[in-house]
Design an enzyme around this catalytic site. Structure first.
Site, PDB file in Angstrom:
ATOM      1  N   ASN A  37      -3.547   5.985 -29.971  1.00 42.56           N
ATOM      2  CA  ASN A  37      -3.647   4.672 -30.607  1.00 42.56           C
ATOM      3  C   ASN A  37      -4.002   4.719 -32.088  1.00 42.56           C
ATOM      4  O   ASN A  37      -4.491   3.755 -32.649  1.00 42.56           O
ATOM      5  CB  ASN A  37      -4.616   3.780 -29.832  1.00 42.56           C
ATOM      6  CG  ASN A  37      -6.043   4.280 -29.839  1.00 42.56           C
ATOM      7  OD1 ASN A  37      -6.360   5.291 -30.456  1.00 42.56           O
ATOM      8  ND2 ASN A  37      -6.913   3.578 -29.151  1.00 42.56           N
ATOM      9  N   ARG A  49     -12.341  -3.055 -37.166  1.00 41.06           N
ATOM     10  CA  ARG A  49     -11.836  -3.266 -35.802  1.00 41.06           C
ATOM     11  C   ARG A  49     -10.709  -4.299 -35.795  1.00 41.06           C
ATOM     12  O   ARG A  49      -9.739  -4.164 -35.054  1.00 41.06           O
ATOM     13  CB  ARG A  49     -12.978  -3.639 -34.871  1.00 41.06           C
ATOM     14  CG  ARG A  49     -13.962  -2.460 -34.738  1.00 41.06           C
ATOM     15  CD  ARG A  49     -15.050  -2.684 -33.750  1.00 41.06           C
ATOM     16  NE  ARG A  49     -14.581  -2.651 -32.377  1.00 41.06           N
ATOM     17  CZ  ARG A  49     -14.265  -1.543 -31.699  1.00 41.06           C
ATOM     18  NH1 ARG A  49     -14.339  -0.359 -32.296  1.00 41.06           N
ATOM     19  NH2 ARG A  49     -13.870  -1.609 -30.450  1.00 41.06           N
ATOM     20  N   THR A  54      -7.450  -1.803 -28.501  1.00 45.41           N
ATOM     21  CA  THR A  54      -7.437  -0.378 -28.172  1.00 45.41           C
ATOM     22  C   THR A  54      -6.081   0.089 -27.668  1.00 45.41           C
ATOM     23  O   THR A  54      -5.609   1.157 -28.040  1.00 45.41           O
ATOM     24  CB  THR A  54      -8.525  -0.070 -27.120  1.00 45.41           C
ATOM     25  OG1 THR A  54      -9.782  -0.486 -27.646  1.00 45.41           O
ATOM     26  CG2 THR A  54      -8.582   1.409 -26.799  1.00 45.41           C
ATOM     27  N   HIS A  64      -9.708   5.303 -34.669  1.00 41.69           N
ATOM     28  CA  HIS A  64     -10.996   5.009 -34.041  1.00 41.69           C
ATOM     29  C   HIS A  64     -11.861   4.333 -35.078  1.00 41.69           C
ATOM     30  O   HIS A  64     -11.814   4.673 -36.260  1.00 41.69           O
ATOM     31  CB  HIS A  64     -11.689   6.304 -33.581  1.00 41.69           C
ATOM     32  CG  HIS A  64     -13.141   6.112 -33.252  1.00 41.69           C
ATOM     33  ND1 HIS A  64     -13.572   5.749 -32.007  1.00 41.69           N
ATOM     34  CD2 HIS A  64     -14.248   6.184 -34.033  1.00 41.69           C
ATOM     35  CE1 HIS A  64     -14.889   5.619 -32.022  1.00 41.69           C
ATOM     36  NE2 HIS A  64     -15.333   5.883 -33.245  1.00 41.69           N
ATOM     37  N   TYR A 102     -17.386  12.284 -28.026  1.00 40.05           N
ATOM     38  CA  TYR A 102     -16.992  11.349 -26.966  1.00 40.05           C
ATOM     39  C   TYR A 102     -17.847  11.484 -25.707  1.00 40.05           C
ATOM     40  O   TYR A 102     -17.442  11.033 -24.627  1.00 40.05           O
ATOM     41  CB  TYR A 102     -15.505  11.519 -26.637  1.00 40.05           C
ATOM     42  CG  TYR A 102     -14.626  10.982 -27.730  1.00 40.05           C
ATOM     43  CD1 TYR A 102     -14.485   9.607 -27.924  1.00 40.05           C
ATOM     44  CD2 TYR A 102     -13.937  11.835 -28.585  1.00 40.05           C
ATOM     45  CE1 TYR A 102     -13.691   9.103 -28.940  1.00 40.05           C
ATOM     46  CE2 TYR A 102     -13.130  11.334 -29.607  1.00 40.05           C
ATOM     47  CZ  TYR A 102     -13.013   9.981 -29.773  1.00 40.05           C
ATOM     48  OH  TYR A 102     -12.223   9.478 -30.779  1.00 40.05           O
ATOM     49  N   LYS A 112      -6.451   9.347 -36.030  1.00 39.74           N
ATOM     50  CA  LYS A 112      -6.291  10.278 -34.923  1.00 39.74           C
ATOM     51  C   LYS A 112      -5.065  11.189 -35.113  1.00 39.74           C
ATOM     52  O   LYS A 112      -4.207  10.920 -35.955  1.00 39.74           O
ATOM     53  CB  LYS A 112      -6.200   9.504 -33.610  1.00 39.74           C
ATOM     54  CG  LYS A 112      -7.515   8.808 -33.250  1.00 39.74           C
ATOM     55  CD  LYS A 112      -7.413   8.116 -31.903  1.00 39.74           C
ATOM     56  CE  LYS A 112      -8.726   7.488 -31.493  1.00 39.74           C
ATOM     57  NZ  LYS A 112      -8.618   6.841 -30.166  1.00 39.74           N
ATOM     58  N   GLU A 162     -22.283   7.917 -35.460  1.00 44.02           N
ATOM     59  CA  GLU A 162     -20.967   8.527 -35.673  1.00 44.02           C
ATOM     60  C   GLU A 162     -20.803   9.070 -37.084  1.00 44.02           C
ATOM     61  O   GLU A 162     -20.242  10.152 -37.273  1.00 44.02           O
ATOM     62  CB  GLU A 162     -19.866   7.511 -35.352  1.00 44.02           C
ATOM     63  CG  GLU A 162     -19.791   7.191 -33.877  1.00 44.02           C
ATOM     64  CD  GLU A 162     -18.693   6.212 -33.506  1.00 44.02           C
ATOM     65  OE1 GLU A 162     -18.429   6.086 -32.315  1.00 44.02           O
ATOM     66  OE2 GLU A 162     -18.103   5.578 -34.410  1.00 44.02           O
ATOM     67  N   ARG A 204      -3.024  -0.085 -34.982  1.00 42.35           N
ATOM     68  CA  ARG A 204      -2.585   0.408 -33.677  1.00 42.35           C
ATOM     69  C   ARG A 204      -1.212  -0.148 -33.295  1.00 42.35           C
ATOM     70  O   ARG A 204      -0.421   0.536 -32.655  1.00 42.35           O
ATOM     71  CB  ARG A 204      -3.631   0.090 -32.627  1.00 42.35           C
ATOM     72  CG  ARG A 204      -4.892   0.938 -32.817  1.00 42.35           C
ATOM     73  CD  ARG A 204      -6.009   0.502 -31.920  1.00 42.35           C
ATOM     74  NE  ARG A 204      -7.130   1.452 -31.955  1.00 42.35           N
ATOM     75  CZ  ARG A 204      -8.365   1.125 -31.612  1.00 42.35           C
ATOM     76  NH1 ARG A 204      -8.648  -0.095 -31.193  1.00 42.35           N
ATOM     77  NH2 ARG A 204      -9.324   2.029 -31.663  1.00 42.35           N
ATOM     78  N   PHE A 211     -10.618   9.386 -18.086  1.00 45.60           N
ATOM     79  CA  PHE A 211      -9.766   9.769 -19.218  1.00 45.60           C
ATOM     80  C   PHE A 211     -10.420  10.761 -20.167  1.00 45.60           C
ATOM     81  O   PHE A 211      -9.796  11.197 -21.139  1.00 45.60           O
ATOM     82  CB  PHE A 211      -9.326   8.523 -20.004  1.00 45.60           C
ATOM     83  CG  PHE A 211     -10.480   7.725 -20.576  1.00 45.60           C
ATOM     84  CD1 PHE A 211     -11.100   8.095 -21.754  1.00 45.60           C
ATOM     85  CD2 PHE A 211     -10.935   6.589 -19.923  1.00 45.60           C
ATOM     86  CE1 PHE A 211     -12.148   7.359 -22.293  1.00 45.60           C
ATOM     87  CE2 PHE A 211     -11.986   5.840 -20.451  1.00 45.60           C
ATOM     88  CZ  PHE A 211     -12.592   6.225 -21.632  1.00 45.60           C
TER      89      PHE A 211
END
Length: 150
Positions: free
Chosen positions: A117, A90, A96, A120, A54, A14, A131, A107, A62
């Protein structure tokens, strides 16, 4: 390695992590964990692209902040492949909310909070397929296509 165990997942470094110069360290963690990077590119999401990606969150409070954040700077998108790639990615990312993520996770080490964070990752095989296709066409992904279920 049983070929049925091989999965692909999407990863996004990100804008906060890209800005911190953490892209290389994050990508190295994937490789060190046995995930192969099959495709990789640095892009700047448009508002339309971020809203589309998203869209599952569009009713959430949010959503607009997430879109603004994801368009605030470049991101690095990649396709990762390996045994249990979705769960492994993950696990490497951690929870998250970066404030709850332990040190040693992406993260925990590079994120700031629940929004900023650092990374993704897809949460399920079907999500991963959608995705990955959102950012990459088949010609951009280097790998053994026969190893993946149709």
């Amino acid at each position: 390695m049983v070929m049925a165990d091989v999965e692909r997942t999407l990863s996004i470094v990100k804008p906060d992590a890209v800005e911190k110069g953490a892209t290389g360290a994050i990508l190295a963690r994937f490789e060190e964990a046995g995930l192969e990077i099959l495709a990789l590119k640095k892009i700047r999401l448009t508002e339309q692209q971020a809203r589309g990606f998203y869209a599952v969150h569009k009713e959430r409070p949010f959503y607009d902040d997430l879109v603004a954040f994801m368009t605030s700077g470049p991101v690095v998108v990649s396709v990762l492949e390996g045994p249990g790639a979705i769960a492994r990615n993950r696990e490497l990312m951690g929870p998250t909310n970066s404030e709850e993520a332990p040190a040693g996770t992406i993260r925990g080490d590079f994120g700031t909070d629940i929004e900023r964070n650092a990374a993704h990752g897809s949460d399920a095989p079907e999500t991963a397929r959608i995705e990955i296709a959102y950012f990459f066409d088949a010609m951009e992904i280097v790998g053994v296509v026969e190893a993946l279920p149709a």
